[in-house]
Design an enzyme around this catalytic site. Structure first.
Site, PDB file in Angstrom:
ATOM      1  N   GLY A   1      10.010  -3.928  11.830  1.00  0.00           N
ATOM      2  CA  GLY A   1      10.697  -2.799  11.189  1.00  0.00           C
ATOM      3  C   GLY A   1       9.770  -1.674  10.791  1.00  0.00           C
TER       4      GLY A   1
ATOM      5  N   ARG B   1      42.092  46.239 -14.972  1.00  0.00           N
ATOM      6  CA  ARG B   1      41.057  46.412 -15.996  1.00  0.00           C
ATOM      7  C   ARG B   1      41.607  47.450 -16.955  1.00  0.00           C
ATOM      8  NH1 ARG B   1      37.663  49.793 -11.607  1.00  0.00           N
ATOM      9  NH2 ARG B   1      38.399  51.844 -12.222  1.00  0.00           N
TER      10      ARG B   1
ATOM     11  N   ARG C   1       0.796  -1.228   0.000  1.00  0.00           N
ATOM     12  CA  ARG C   1       0.000   0.000   0.000  1.00  0.00           C
ATOM     13  C   ARG C   1       0.832   1.284   0.000  1.00  0.00           C
ATOM     14  NH1 ARG C   1      -3.806  -1.344   4.865  1.00  0.00           N
ATOM     15  NH2 ARG C   1      -2.107  -2.785   5.322  1.00  0.00           N
TER      16      ARG C   1
ATOM     17  N   ASN D   1      37.672  29.609  -8.217  1.00  0.00           N
ATOM     18  CA  ASN D   1      38.436  28.582  -7.497  1.00  0.00           C
ATOM     19  C   ASN D   1      38.681  27.329  -8.316  1.00  0.00           C
ATOM     20  OD1 ASN D   1      35.630  28.138  -7.373  1.00  0.00           O
ATOM     21  ND2 ASN D   1      35.874  26.717  -5.677  1.00  0.00           N
TER      22      ASN D   1
END
Ligand code: UD1
Ligand code: CA
Length: 461
Positions: free
Chosen positions: A102, A440, A15, A386
């Site tokens: 269980g 830059r 079920r 990274n």
């Protein structure tokens, strides 16, 4: 004394409509089988044997190193399931055997221990853990004689009208003297409407031979509850969820609205901390006092100090020190260590990095594999680069450094104490202490360019 627990986990759980064994269904993020296993181990049994059946390979992998598994090739009932473990019982010379279902995840160590001492002091060959519940439908009923002595268990399918009214039920958990278990099981037959070998028939057999058996009534009636459908699974989840939240509230944690708040039973949360809706605190979390956690915060294996705010934060295997203020929308990934008084907010991700105290990473920034000092300010849109496609490298940023907006730090690279990087810089060489790094191209203005080139656009206003 040497005791074994046998956990019955062979059933398919039709079920549940699942491709996994039923006992793998989760209650507050932990498979039912793990809760049962913990209860057995917590009660001090020496060894655990799990009977697997449906999708055995999933369970065997899941339980590797934690329990011995024996396989039940055909599902012929709970008695038949226990029979599969008898060679293990015989070979290892146990004194007592505990049987557990269980699929009954709320069985607890105290109930198991109390039942064992009841079993031993009275010298019973079999002691069934029973409980009185309001809706006994579906459970095996505990039959007692006029003197209240336990005489049998009758399963729902075999029960007549009067028997069905009995509300003391078999939890499925029971202690046996090991030799008696072997002996009684050898006489269980499948002569019933379902054609199954019922473990519960052992009681009638023992009583017929005047051997002493007992039923120990559990104080914790929830210990017997099981889940056969996902609706019942949700009900068990709700039961445990509210129990945990109530315990926290009674210990000083504020949860003004419990909607969507799920907390692992082992979480430690300090007094005056407030948990807001939509917050999920999974296993391995410790949270200090006076924090505000949530709304919509998810924590896993994360340690949080006191006075911390976590607003819409996701953190896994991370640490956050006192008075840090994180959120909204912050992701701490494994081994993120955030110092005291740090602020992170608005789409910031930290991974495998330390942030020193009073550092601020306020907007749209990724800090990965980096050691960041104290009092550092990250502008908006900084990226620690990274990963070069092959290896991960670290960035080191000194105390009081100022990382300009949209800086790329190409690891491995270091930025010294108090150093600045200019906005929009791509930094791939170390920056000394107190220096300004500009990486830059210089700006050029082409005078009257628009008038000369006439790049006409359609006017929108
Ligand atoms: C069983 C008990 C019932 C008790 C109830 C408590 C029997 C005959 N009935 O009924 O008295 O009130 O538990 O929850 O014992 N299993 C196997 N192999 C099998 C059959 C079952 O490993 O061939 C395992 C299942 O996976 C489950 C446990 O045994 O974990 C119990 O089986 P289930 O079919 O759920 O028994 P219930 O009908 O609940
Ligand atoms: Ca069951």
């Amino acid at each position: 004394m040497k005791n074994l627990a046998i956990i019955l986990a062979g059933g398919e759980g039709t079920r549940m409509h699942s491709a996994k064994p039923k006992v793998m269904a989760e209650i507050l993020f932990r498979p039912m089988i793990d809760r049962v296993l913990d209860a057995a181990k917590g009660a001090g049994v020496d060894d655990v044997c799990v009977v697997t059946g449906y999708k055995a390979e999933i369970l065997e992998k899941h339980l590797e190193g934690r329990a011995v598994c024996v396989h039940q090739a055909e599902r012929l009932g709970t008695g038949h399931a226990v029979m599969q473990a008898l060679p293990y019982v015989r070979e290892n010379g146990f004194d007592n055997v505990l049987i557990l279902n269980g699929d009954a995840p709320f069985i607890d160590s105290d109930t198991i221990r109390e039942a064992l001492s009841y079993h031993l002091t009275r010298g019973f060959v079999q002691t069934v853990i029973s409980a009185k519940i309001d809706e006994p439908y579906g459970y095996g009923r505990i039959i007692r004689d006029k003197n209240g002595d336990f005489t049998a268990i009758i399963e729902e399918a075999s029960a007549d009208k009067e028997t069905k009214k009995i509300n003391e039920i078999n939890s499925g958990a029971m202690w046996f003297q090991a030799a008696a278990l072997v002996d009684l099981l050898s006489r269980v037959t499948n002569d019933n409407s379902k054609g199954e070998y019922y473990l519960t028939d052992t009681v009638g057999i023992a009583v017929g031979e005047k051997r002493p058996v007992g039923a120990f009534t559990a104080k914790n009636a929830d210990a017997v509850l099981g889940a056969n459908t996902r609706v019942q699974l949700m009900e068990l989840n709700e039961l445990l969820r509210h129990k945990i939240l109530e315990k926290l509230m009674l210990a000083g944690v504020s949860i003004p609205c419990t909607d969507g708040v799920i907390v692992d039973p082992d979480a430690e949360i300090g007094a005056d901390t407030v948990i807001l809706p939509g917050t999920i605190i999974k296993e391995g979390c410790v949270i200090g006092e006076n924090c505000v956690v949530g709304p919509n915060t998810v924590l896993y294996k994360t340690k949080v100090g006191s006075g911390v705010t976590l607003n819409q934060v996701q953190a896994e295997e991370a640490e956050v020190a006192d008075d840090a203020n994180l959120g909204p929308f912050v992701h701490l990934r494994p081994n993120a260590r955030v110092g005291a008084h740090v602020h992170c907010g608005n789409f910031v991700e930290i991974k495998n990095s330390t942030l020193g105290e009073h550092t601020a990473v306020s907007h749209l920034t990724y800090v990965g594999d980096s050691d960041v000092g104290k009092g550092v300010n990250f502008g908006c849109g900084v990226v620690t680069v990274n990963f070069n496609g092959k290896t991960k490298n670290r960035c080191v940023i000194g105390d009081d450094a100022f990382i300009g907006c949209n800086t790329n730090l190409i690891a491995p690279v270091s930025v010294g104490d108090r150093a600045y990087t200019a906005a929009g810089s791509t930094i791939d060489r170390d920056v000394p202490d107190d220096a300004l790094a500009i990486a830059r191209s210089r700006q050029e203005n082409k005078e009257r360019w628009v008038i000369k080139r006439k790049p006409y656009r359609e006017k929108k206003y």
